[in-house]
Structure formats: structure tokens, C-alpha cells
Design an enzyme around this catalytic site. Structure first.
Site, PDB file in Angstrom:
ATOM      1  N   TRP A 353      41.052 -53.099  26.047  1.00  0.00           N
ATOM      2  CA  TRP A 353      39.671 -52.588  26.047  1.00  0.00           C
ATOM      3  C   TRP A 353      38.901 -53.110  24.845  1.00  0.00           C
ATOM      4  CZ3 TRP A 353      38.096 -47.314  23.765  1.00  0.00           C
ATOM      5  CH2 TRP A 353      38.866 -47.009  22.638  1.00  0.00           C
ATOM      6  N   ASP A 354      39.623 -53.665  23.881  1.00  0.00           N
ATOM      7  CA  ASP A 354      38.988 -54.295  22.724  1.00  0.00           C
ATOM      8  C   ASP A 354      37.852 -55.222  23.141  1.00  0.00           C
ATOM      9  OD1 ASP A 354      41.712 -53.514  22.252  1.00  0.00           O
ATOM     10  OD2 ASP A 354      41.665 -54.591  20.342  1.00  0.00           O
ATOM     11  N   GLU A 496      45.763 -42.770  20.323  1.00  0.00           N
ATOM     12  CA  GLU A 496      47.133 -43.009  20.824  1.00  0.00           C
ATOM     13  C   GLU A 496      48.187 -42.180  20.114  1.00  0.00           C
ATOM     14  OE1 GLU A 496      46.944 -47.226  20.396  1.00  0.00           O
ATOM     15  OE2 GLU A 496      46.549 -47.537  22.520  1.00  0.00           O
ATOM     16  N   GLN A 610      42.606 -42.814  15.807  1.00  0.00           N
ATOM     17  CA  GLN A 610      41.312 -43.488  15.838  1.00  0.00           C
ATOM     18  C   GLN A 610      40.288 -42.634  16.565  1.00  0.00           C
ATOM     19  OE1 GLN A 610      43.420 -46.235  18.724  1.00  0.00           O
ATOM     20  NE2 GLN A 610      41.298 -46.745  19.119  1.00  0.00           N
TER      21      GLN A 610
END
Lengths: 776, 776
Positions: A353-354, A496, A610
Site C-alpha cells: 500500500w506504500d 501491525e 504506526q
């Protein structure tokens, strides 16, 4: 140590410089200074060898699988960069002897890497070295090195050993058959290697020319063909004050190159040899100049001018733009961007998805044709996404968490690092249950569509993605009979550090948004583009699937803010134990919490890797008011270790959005140091390309306040204290807008206007037809 | 540089020492000082890493094929030797800082490798290092390292990184799947890897213990599992004068080990773990002492005492005997000896005629049980040899030129180094047409039989080899109708600088001898051992095949000496061009003629790589008188570049035989310098194990004058000037004979006599029943 900003004149704020050689920083410099052009990426290992060095040459899209236990990865192709220099029978390197006047520079403006130093060996002989290297932006297959050696105080016997070395691996995994090696006309080296599983042929060619300062210096040469290696050996004597220049011109082609479609390997070998001969006749200087001109032209539209108290801000942004150009396969819509670009083996060259969430906005707003190519890549991966859905008992397109060659489907490895408690490798669950990637792709398509209004793309590719991702989410829902709601259970959200959670806020919100979009565009197509609708209906059974979505949509559970305006990250997060995180918040290296806890334990603590809820506020910002954004930012940021490089930029933009410009700027300072900062290990496995896209977002979306919100353009700058002027260009729906931001005013200048642009500036709707100034 | 003979007292003439670290000699030291026990071989790369280093761990017999384009080879197994030492965050190595009191020693008597030095880093901190390593001769799976570090003048932060690293390859070819990695009880490292094609499981275990000089030094540790790697990280602070000792105990087992037959992988993993725990409890010193005792016992029968003007003669011989023990799989009759033993990747671990002609005589005369095991290996390869015969249109056993696992058949690679003219890889013809290997195996069987009179071996294995190799040669003959003779065309003899020749002298003579032997032993069996005959007749169709041999035998052409007593090496050799070879005779590195000519051109010149006709005179010496030997020696030696390490020892023995003791001794001096001499590159790819056997042959067969000639023992010493005393033991037909040779007399002492021994001494037939002295 890396040093900045010592460029002068034309090169001011364009140079990344290392001013002292330190083997500890090798990995970092190799990645930070890596060269490439989106087709070809070469990590900047030095010509001479050092322990701990990583030599990497990658060709985008040439994935191969070592065996059935490994996932496909970008293979490390034969090295053509190494040049061994032997002086009086001793191998030259900077670990011994005395080095002075050392300087290694990546010139972001020219794309050239250079290194120069004086070196006195342990026998007292002194030499001056000047080495340059480039990977061409003009000719995607071409790269070259020019090395000059001058003997300063005594005569010396010099031997140069240089060629093509196929002994390299991906950390031990060998992706190539031995291949064929040949020396043509006594000097043109050719090696042909084929990947073991995907059967992509690589054709490598290199040739040298040796020029000595005096014509009477006798050069003898011979060649060597050994296992997985072919090379030339040149020897000559340099007297005091005599010098030599070695030019090495190389190229690489593969049978997977688009332009080679339909050509036989023999034809490619032949044409690559012609290509090399031609390059040799031009010579290093001309080839490097041509590439540099091309790059400078590119910058005319892409460069951002930033006047800041910290000149490093300007440099870091230029670094991001340069390395995004190096990483991105703009030439081929069958390739994605690797999470480490082409600068290291990390993440195996896979796309995450970066791309969609962190890098694509940059392309969408500045080079929509590149964004289009990258989204077409996602279109070509639809068959794999559908297979993944079927395999998991769902419908529609369930995008792979990690993606390689279009046909590969899910390529996330199953096993990762060691569990600190059990001593066994940990299972990587992302490939199974980190499902928000499907929303992320859909979001990027929609963002591209809104920003470009590219109907042709939508008709050919975009609608199908929007519809099929919506269909996936509809099928993914789980009915909770007690609550009479649809839930999404057992997932990993963007954070995550929480595995197997139910109703992850990011996942549920974006899933519902995907369904909403699918319903909307299905209705729009049916009404406005019945042919397209019919085509997609035949393919996706829209009549039935969309009615299913409509039936379910309203009952999809999305977590509401609690009385403190905090949205629960998932069903259980807010009830987990809280511990003192200060030790980890101050960590030098990311992931230090794993020294004390295993993932199972971290799963039970209120700690985030994150941005997750914060990321949600950013993507679907029109759905949340400022109070909620602020409350969630303030709740989650202290719990977030920013152990993902994707975290800082999101927080920075959000901080700017909620008006905390100081915080935004300080997060920006951290973000630009992910790769360029002093942490010597941070870039060992490659650059954080998502973070590079994030840096651009902080500047343009955060400080510049540019945003596509709900399909509309909004420009509401939030210039932090230290920055006095910001100038950049965006392309909105085909129109180029030059944006200038100072402490006093915002200037919007259409440079080649075709139609009036509607835009929201500081809450007001405005029309742009000519240059406009908005004073604060 | 390697230095010799600085051992004192017990260790006099037992130490190979390097007294200055020089990275140029890395490869040489790695090979020369390599450790092993015939099962396991570990090249002696240093604990810390250097550029140009080669880390090799081999387990005999575990062959694997990388892909269909490669031949099977001994795979380079995961490394358990590397230990990284980081001091204050900098990687320790000797390339920087100041080194003094450096000494690296291979102790041939104890089998231990040790290294010690003082090192001051570039920040002025001084340390004393003492490092020892052994591979056990008692326990074939066990090896260990003990490293002591003392901080001499300041405090320092020390980090030790050590474990199991499966990223190693064979020059780029990866033979293992990623495998499973695990850390048991926080410190026992286990890695299980499986070869990709042959599916041999390797189980590697390592464990460390860290002992600091003061009990209050706090050691922190953690472990890391990465791609193809598992390791421990220990950190601690050493104050001034404080020290630490790291013991690393390791083992490796495979599913191909004989003792593991029938065990599951899970059982092997478990038992290997128990094995490691037990070893840890013994500790390095006890384990190393046990191995050393075992080795010293072995030497009681094997050591040769040699009093020479050059003490190096003694050391070189001990080196040969030690490294032959390291290389030879005495434990397993399914394995051969690699041409480089277990000391390097050269020749891929394959067995050549090197074993039978150069090494086997040593075992046959000193450790007949090992010779037997090695010949049984050749018996087990018979199916492959028969397949090769059939594939080539012949009958009988056509032995592979290169041999690996018993079932593999021919494994000679097809492509080699570059042709200097065409720039393309040269075809290696040996696997197709270097056919004398079949004679060589038969010769070794016969030599073993004559020397041991081991009828049981002959009945089970030996006769079948003698008969089937004879049958092969019978079928290999080509009828020349013009000359009414059988020829053998299109072969390579021992001199590999002549390809595709007809009637190579060595090949034809030994082929005819094989036929002769097959006929003789067939007749003997028929008469004396009808059951054995019947069994073999059923298998080999002897009644028919031997009558065929008899019909052809007399018409097999063997080249007679010309009027100058010179036997033509082949049909055309004596007519080829002669050139000035002096440049190549004086060469520093072997093969220098290839810098000027390609093989095609060399084929047309009277130049030999190695002994060919001379070799023939040596093997079948009873067929040639002294005049012929001398004439051929004098003709061919000046044409021979000794570009094969197999050449010198043969010439040395022949020189002794023809009475030129000075020449014999000077060739011996050259032979012992093939590996131990100053040429820094000569052993990079591994030791020349054939030459090691050759060194023993020069001493015992050449100077000692011991020989089996036509089935009889002959002892006629030719002691050269520089050697005053020679003492060694041989075993003749089960009887141990101690041989003592001085300038004055030969003494033969039976140490445990069962029967009278017949022997020829200086031309006289003598009977040995007790110690006898023969004055010259």
C-alpha cells in the site's frame, strides 16, 4: 557520515555528500546514493570491495522465485560495478593506508555519483583517485564509470580487474543459471543469464577503455572467464605524476523488457552488443552529460523551491524527488514500485500500500501519466486479486498485501524474524489478513480520478477496480446476529502491532467507503455510460452484486467516537493494558520493543507501530471534523512508536491540518531523517520509498495545504515558522498550477489554462482563471 | 607469508606458521591450514571477515546439483566458524589498527589451529586476542572455537555476533533451501537446511558460552533470526586488564550419514541437540584434547622420520599425512576423496584418477582398510560406469572421469575457462574421451590386491572391477584394417595438452594390461574359484567376453620405442612443431602458456602438461628397462611444463629410479612447495591432495625405493644427498615392516610377523623373518 549542503552556485542544495569514509555507513551510503532510472537500479556499492558491502543490481519486473519455499523476489543481477585496483600486487582499499581529501557526492541535479580522495598506501606511495558513475535517464539500459588514478610520488604497477560478476545473490538465494559468458573482439564482455524459475534472460555487456597520461605507457591486457564471471585484467606501470583513466561502459537488457517483445534472445544479444559499441564511441562524458540534461529538464516541472531556516529541508525534498524517479518504473505499466525502490533487497522488490497511499499522490498531482501507469499495474494484477478472493471464500478483488509481477498474486512471505520468546520464526499474517490494501488501491484510483478526471482511464481500468473492490468488501462482511450488524473480524489494520483484531477502524471505514463508491459509480455508469456498465455487468455480475451491496451497506458497523471523541482502533484496543512507553519512544533503532516483548504480548498492550486511526482521519478527512481529528491525534500519537517509516508523514500532515505547525515541522524533521539522518543502519536494506512520497506530502499537502477533498481541490497553506517561501507546481484536472506560498500570501498561477478551476481557499470557494493572490 | 619449523621440543617440525597477517595469502592459508576429519572439512577462514575470503564447510558425499546446466558438486554448507567482534561499535579486523606479535599456527600433531596477536585499534585501545579452533578426530560431527580477548589499556564495549550462516554459496551457486532456524532455550542455535536437488538434510547446531574475567561484568545477550541465518549477539564492557573467553561448540549431521540410516529428520534433530548439550558440558579444552590424543595415536603408525639438511622436508611430509587424513572419508565406503579434499570448491569435490594413482598407494601400504574403503567406493560406482559404456556404445565398465556420489555416473563439467582466441568458454573433453581412468582404477585394485592379498575384497569387489574394466577395453578397440591392428583413437591421455589423439601410449599400454589382467584372473577364477567365476559369469557373460578379449589381445597396438628408445606419446606427437618453452618452464603460475596460445594451438606443439609416457614407465615399470626409462625421461621432461600438480612426484620417483638422486631431490623440493611454497595463489581453490599422496610416494617409493613390482615387494632405497636417515612403516600382505634407511644401510624390521616375507633388495631375492640389515 553523510553531510549536506556543501554545494555551491548551481549545485547549492543539490548535493548529498559523505566527507569521511567509514565502513559502518557503507549500507546507508549504498542506499542513499543509489542510482537508477526506474528500469534499472544499482545500489551504490563502491568499486572496490569491503566487508559488509551489498552489491545490488535490479531490473524492475524481473521477478523470480528461488524455490517453492520462498516467495518471488526481484533477483540481484550480475554486478558490473566492481572494479578492483591492485597496486604493486596489493588490493587497493581505504581500510588501510592514509586517506585525505575524501569526498563522495551524489549530485541530485545531474544524477552523477562521484568520489575523490588522496590515498597513501602503507608503503608510502601516494595516489589521487577520481571516480564518477551514472545510470542514464536518457537510455534506460545504460550505465558507466570513469575512474582516474594519478600516481603522485613514485612509480607503481597498476592492475585493473573489472568485468561482469554473476556470483552475487539475494542474501544467499541465487536466482540465475550459470549462463553464457563471452569476450568479443578481445574486449567486449557479454554474459547471458536466465532466471531459474521465471526464465527471464538477462543480457549484460561491459567494455573498458584505458587512457594513460603518456602515450608510451604500455598497457597489457587479458581476459578471464570463470564460474559465473567474465572480466578483463589490464596492467601498466605509472611513473611519478603519471595517470590513467579507465572508462567502463555497460548495459543490460532482458527478455521481459517491453521493447524486446517478440525479439529472440539472439537478436537481443546482437542489438545489445551494437548498443554497447555505440555507447563506447560516445564515451563516458557525453553519455553522462546527455543523462544529466534529461534530468534537469525533468526538474523544470518537478522541483520545489523551499526557503527555510534549515537548508536541509530543501535538499531532503530534492532527494525524495530524485529517488522517487530512480525507483519508479514510469516506462512500464506492468511494474509497480518496490517498498525499497531498487535500492536494496528489503521487501524483495514487492509493492505494498506504500505505493497507493504514500507515493501515488505525488505522481497524481505532478506526473499523472506515471500515476496512471502505476494504477494500470494494479489493474493487471486483478486476476491475482480475484484468485485470492476465491481462495479465501470471497468475491470480487481482494488485492495481495504484497505484489510482484502482475500474474503472481499474493507474494507475502509466510515467515519472518525470530520470536524473542519461543526462538522460532514468526508467522507473517499480513498476506492473510492485512486486507485494507484493497481499500487503499480503490482510494488511489478514486484520488487519481478526482484529480485528473481521466475518464478514459476510468473506462478502461478504473471503474472495474472501484466496483470489484466494493464487491469484495460486501462479500467479506460477517453478520453479527446479536448486534444485527455486519462486522469485519480477524484482520490487521495499518497498525501491525495488533493482529487478529475485529472491526479495525481503518479497515471498516474504508471498506464501507469502497462499498459506497461501488454503489455510486455503478449507478452513474448505468445511467451515463450504459455500454461500460453492460461490459462490466457481464464481467462482474453488477446487477446482482451491487444490489447485494446496497442491501448490506447500511448495516456495516463503523466504530463511532467515544465520549472523549476517540475512535476505538478496534473492538478491544481501548481496553488493553497501558505501559510506560517512554523507553521505546526514545529508541535509537526502530522495533526496540521486540527486545522485551514478543508480538503476542505487544498485541495485548495499547501501543501502535504506526498511524492507524490517524491515517483514517487523513484519507477520509471529509468524514471527520477538527475536534475529532485533534482528539484522536492526541490520544494515539503518544501510543505510537513510529516503528514504520509510514507513520511520521501522516502524523505531520495531520498536525498541520489541526493547526499545530510546530509539531508538524518537527515531525517533518524526523521524517526527512529516516533515510538521511545519522542512524547508520536505517537504510541498509534500501530506501523507504513510501517515506519519500510522505516527505512530498508533508510539504505539499501539509505545509502547502493542497488536498483533494471529496473530489474538490482545496489549497489552505499551513506554513510552519521556519519556512518562509514555498513554490511548487501541481496539475489539477489537466491544468498546471504554480503555487507560491509566503508568510504573507498564497499565489496561484495557472501556467497554461484551458478551463476555469474551482478551488477552496481558506474555506472560501474561488474560481481560478488567472494568477491570484490570497493574503492571510 | 607462511613460515615453517619454529616449533620447539615436542612440536619441532609439526607447526605450519604464518607470522604476519597479509590478506594476499588468505586463500593459501585457508586451504593449507584447513581442518577436517574426512567426514567434515572446514576451510580455515578467520573468524572475522575479510574481502577475498572464502568460507567453506563441506560434508563428504552430500553432493547436489544446482540446476540442469551444472554438474553435481559438494555443496558449501552453512558457516558456523565466523565470529564478528565489534569494539565500541566498530567491526574488528586486522586491516586497520596496529598488529603485533601475530602468529597463526596449524599444529599438525594436535590438529589444532591457533592464532594470537596484539591489536591496537585506530583509537589507541589495545587488546590481546587468543583464538583456537579444532575439528574433532574423535567425533566426526564436532568442532569448536575458543576466543579470548583481553582489554589491555582502556575499557571497551565488546559485541560478539556469532551463529550459523546459510548465505554462503559455491561461488554463487546456492545448494540449499532456506530451511528452518530455531533458538532453543535462548542459546542453542539450530538450522536445518536441505539440498535443493539431492534432498540431503543438514542439521547444524551451535552454542556459545561466555566467561568474563571478573564475575561482575554484566553480559547481555539476544538472538536474531534472519534470512538463511541465526545468531546470538552478546555485549559486555571490559575494563582495563579485563578479559573474556568465548567458547563456541558446534556440530553438523546429515541424513546421508551412514549412522543416520533409518532415522527420521526429527530424530536426528533431537539427537544432534543432545550431542551439542553434551559437548557443551565437556567444554572446549576437553574436546580438543580428546581429538588431539586420537590424532597422536594415529601418528604412531603413520609418522615418517626424516633427517634432512632441510628440516622442511620433515614438516612437508607431516603436512601431507595430516591433510590426507583431513581429506579422506575413511568412515564411509560410499565416498571418494575430492581432488581438493575438503579444503576448497575446486573440482567440486569430485574424485579423479588422483585417488587411485596418487593417493591410494599411501593408504594401500599404510592403512589398507582405508584403501579398501576407497576401492569399494569405486565398486559402488560400477553401475554408472556401465551406463557410461552403454551410452558410448561399449561394454563393461567405463569409469567416469569425474565421480561424485556413487549413483551419479559421469559428472565432469562440459565447459571450462575461456579460450584466449575466441573469447568463448572451452569445452572440457575429459568426461568424454579421457578414458585411461578405467585403467587407473583397475591398476589400483591390482596394486591393492598384490600388496594386501585381500582375497575377500577381491571376491566381493575386486575381481568384478578387474574383469569388467578389461571387457570395456576389449569393446573400446577399433580395428585398423590397413595395419591389421586394434587402435584406440580419439582420446586424451594423462597429458591433457593433447586432445583427440590416436593411440596414446599410456592409454594403449594400460588398456592392453587391463585386458591381460582380465584374461588372467578369469582363468584363475575358473580354475580355483569356480563359484565366484560362475557368479561373475552370470553377471558379466565372461565365457563369451573373455574369449573375445583373447581373440583380440595380441592384435592390440602398443607403440614401440623408436630407434632413440623414445616411445611416441601418440601417433603424431613426435612430428609436432617444437618451440622454445623456456619462458613457460620458468613460469611463476601454472598454465601461463594459455596467455599466448589456445588449446587448439597447444595441441599442435610438442609440449606436455604433465607426465604421460613417464607415468606409464612408473606404473608398468616391469615392462620397461632402465635404458628406455632414461631415454623417455630425458626426452619428455624438457617438454613438460608440470602444469598439473600430478606431474612432479611422478618425475621425482622416476628420477630416483634411474639413479639421478639430485634431480629426484630437487623435484621433491618443488613438489612439497606446490601447496606450501611461496606462490600465494596456488592453493586458493583447495589443496592438491594428489600431490600430497605424491609427496609420500617420492619419499617411500622414490627415496625409500619401496615398490610393488609385478606382484612382488622390492625395497631398493635411493637416498639423496641431503637426507641422512629415513624411518617409516609399511604393511605388506598384512605384515608390518619398519623400514630404516641411512647413508650406510637399509634396515627392515618386522614388528609383528606372522609369515616369512619375500622381498627383492638391490636385485637380490631375500626372505624376511626378523630384523635384517643390508649395507650398501
Amino acid at each position: 557520515m553523510i553531510n549536506y549542503n556543501d554545494g555551491k552556485g548551481e549545485f547549492e542544495n543539490w548535493l548529498i555528500t559523505e566527507d569521511r569514509f567509514d565502513p559502518k555507513y557503507q549500507g546507508k551510503c549504498e542506499a542513499v546514493m543509489s542510482l537508477g532510472n526506474g528500469y534499472l537500479g544499482i545500489r551504490s556499492a563502491t568499486e572496490e570491495d569491503y566487508v559488509g558491502q551489498t552489491r545490488n543490481t535490479f531490473i524492475n519486473g524481473t521477478f523470480n522465485k528461488f524455490d517453492d519455499y520462498d516467495v518471488t523476489e526481484l533477483p540481484n543481477a550480475a554486478d558490473q560495478i566492481a572494479i578492483e585496483v591492485w597496486i604493486d600486487g596489493n588490493r587497493f582499499n581505504l581500510d588501510n593506508g592514509q586517506v585525505s581529501d575524501y569526498r563522495r557526492t551524489l549530485n541530485l541535479l545531474t544524477g552523477e555519483l562521484s568520489r575523490s580522495f588522496l590515498w597513501t598506501n602503507t608503503f608510502g606511495k601516494a595516489f589521487k583517485f577520481d571516480i564518477k558513475r551514472f545510470v542514464s535517464f536518457t537510455d534506460l539500459h545504460l550505465f558507466g564509470t570513469k575512474m582516474s588514478i594519478k600516481s603522485l610520488n613514485q612509480s607503481a604497477n597498476i592492475e585493473i580487474r573489472s568485468g561482469i560478476n554473476g556470483q552475487v545473490t539475494n542474501s544467499g538465494a541465487q536466482h540465475f543459471h550459470e549462463g553464457e559468458k563471452q569476450v568479443l573482439e578481445g574486449k567486449y564482455l557479454q554474459m547471458v543469464q536466465t532466471t531459474t524459475e521465471s526464465k527471464v534472460d538477462f543480457v549484460h555487456n561491459s567494455v573498458h577503455s584505458i587512457l594513460t597520461s603518456e602515450s608510451d605507457i604500455e598497457t597489457s591486457n587479458r581476459f578471464e572467464i570463470k564460474r559465473r564471471r567474465v572480466r578483463m585484467l589490464y596492467t601498466f606501470e605509472l611513473g611519478k605524476d603519471q595517470g590513467c583513466t579507465i572508462e567502463k561502459v555497460s548495459n543490460v537488457f532482458t527478455t521481459r523488457d517491453k521493447e524486446n517483445d517478440g525479439l529472440s534472445l539472439a537478436q537481443i544479444r546482437k542489438s545489445s552488443f551494437d548498443h554497447l559499441q555505440k555507447a563506447l564511441s560516445f564515451g563516458y562524458d557525453n553519455l553522462a552529460a546527455e543523462s544529466s540534461t534529461h534530468l534537469k529538464d525533468k526538474y523544470k516541472e518537478l522541483d520545489i523551491k523551499i526557503e527555510s531556516d534549515n537548508a536541509f529541508d530543501q535538499l531532503a525534498l530534492r532527494f525524495a524527488i530524485f529517488q522517487l524517479a530512480v525507483a519508479t518504473p514510469a516506462h512500464d505499466n506492468r511494474c509497480g514500485i518496490g517498498a525499497k525502490g531498487l535500492s536494496g533487497e528489503g521487501y524483495k522488490g514487492h509493492s505494498f500500500w506504500d505505493t497507493e497511499i504514500f507515493m501515488l499522490p505525488y505522481f497524481t498531482f505532478t506526473q499523472p501519466e506515471v500515476a496512471q501507469s502505476l494504477l494500470e499495474y494494479r489493474y493487471f494484477t486483478l486476476p491475482g486479486a480475484r484468485q485470492k478472493a476465491i481462495k479465501n471464500g470471497y468475491k470480487g478483488a481482494m488485492y495481495p498485501w504484497e505484489s510482484a509481477w502482475a500474474e503472481d498474486g499474493e507474494v507475502t512471505p509466510v515467515w519472518g524474524d525470530a520470536d524473542v520468546i519461543s526462538g522460532e520464526a514468526m508467522k507473517i499474517w499480513s498476506g492473510f489478513i492485512e486486507q485494507h490494501i484493497t481499500s487503499d488501491v480503490a482510494f488511489a484510483v478514486w484520488q487519481y480520478y478526482m484529480t485528473t478526471r481521466d475518464e478514459k482511464f476510468m473506462e478502461n481500468y478504473g471503474y472495474e477496480i472501484l466496483l470489484d473492490t466494493g464487491i469484495f468488501w460486501g462479500s467479506r462482511l460477517e453478520w453479527n446476529d446479536a448486534k444485527k450488524e455486519y462486522h469485519i473480524n480477524d484482520v490487521i489494520g495499518p497498525d501491525e502491532y495488533k493482529e487478529h483484531v475485529n472491526n479495525d477502524a481503518f479497515t471498516n471505514y474504508t471498506a464501507k467507503w469502497c462499498m459506497e463508491n461501488a454503489i455510486r459509480y455503478s449507478d452513474v455508469l448505468k445511467k451515463d455510460k450504459p455500454n461500460i456498465y453492460q461490459k462490466l455487468n457481464d464481467k462482474l455480475n453488477l446487477d446482482f452484486e451491487i444490489s447485494e451491496l446496497k442491501a448490506r451497506y447500511n448495516n456495516v458497523f463503523i466504530p463511532d467516537p467515544n465520549p472523549n471523541h476517540v475512535i476505538p482502533q478496534d473492538d478491544t484496543f481501548l481496553n488493553l493494558e497501558r505501559i510506560d512507553l517512554s523507553k521505546y519512544k526514545k529508541q535509537e533503532h526502530v522495533g526496540s520493543i521486540f527486545h522485551d516483548f514478543n508480538l503476542e504480548q505487544i498485541n495485548e498492550i495499547q501501543v501502535c507501530k504506526q498511524a492507524s486511526v490517524v491515517m483514517l482521519m487523513y484519507l477520509l478527512e471529509h468524514k471527520f471534523d477538527n475536534q475529532i481529528k485533534k482528539a484522536n491525534y492526541e490520544y494515539y500519537e503518544p501510543l505510537t512508536l513510529h516503528d514504520s517509516s509510514l507513520s511520521l508523514s501522516t502524523h505531520a500532515v495531520l498536525a498541520a491540518d489541526i493547526g499545530d505547525k510546530d509539531l508538524a515541522y518537527s515531525l517533518f524533521q524526523k521524517a526527512i531523517r529516516i533515510d538521511l539522518g545519522p542512524n547508520m543502519k536505517s537504510s541498509d536494506h534500501g530506501l523507504h520509498t513510501a517515506s519519500l512520497g510522505g516527505i512530498w506530502q508533508i510539504i505539499v499537502f501539509g505545509f502547502g495545504g493542497v488536498r483533494m477533498v471529496g473530489g474538490e481541490l482545496r489549497i489552505s497553506p499551513n506554513l510552519p515558522k521556519g519556512i518562509s517561501n514555498l513554490e511548487f507546481q501541481i496539475i489539477w484536472q489537466g491544468e498546471k498550477l504554480q503555487i507560491g506560498i509566503t508568510k504573507e500570501k498564497l499565489t496561484i498561477t495557472p501556467t497554461n489554462l484551458h478551463a476555469t478551476i474551482q478551488c477552496e481557499v481558506f474555506g472560501d470557494k474561488v474560481s481560478i482563471t488567472e494568477e491570484r493572490h490570497f493574503n492571510y
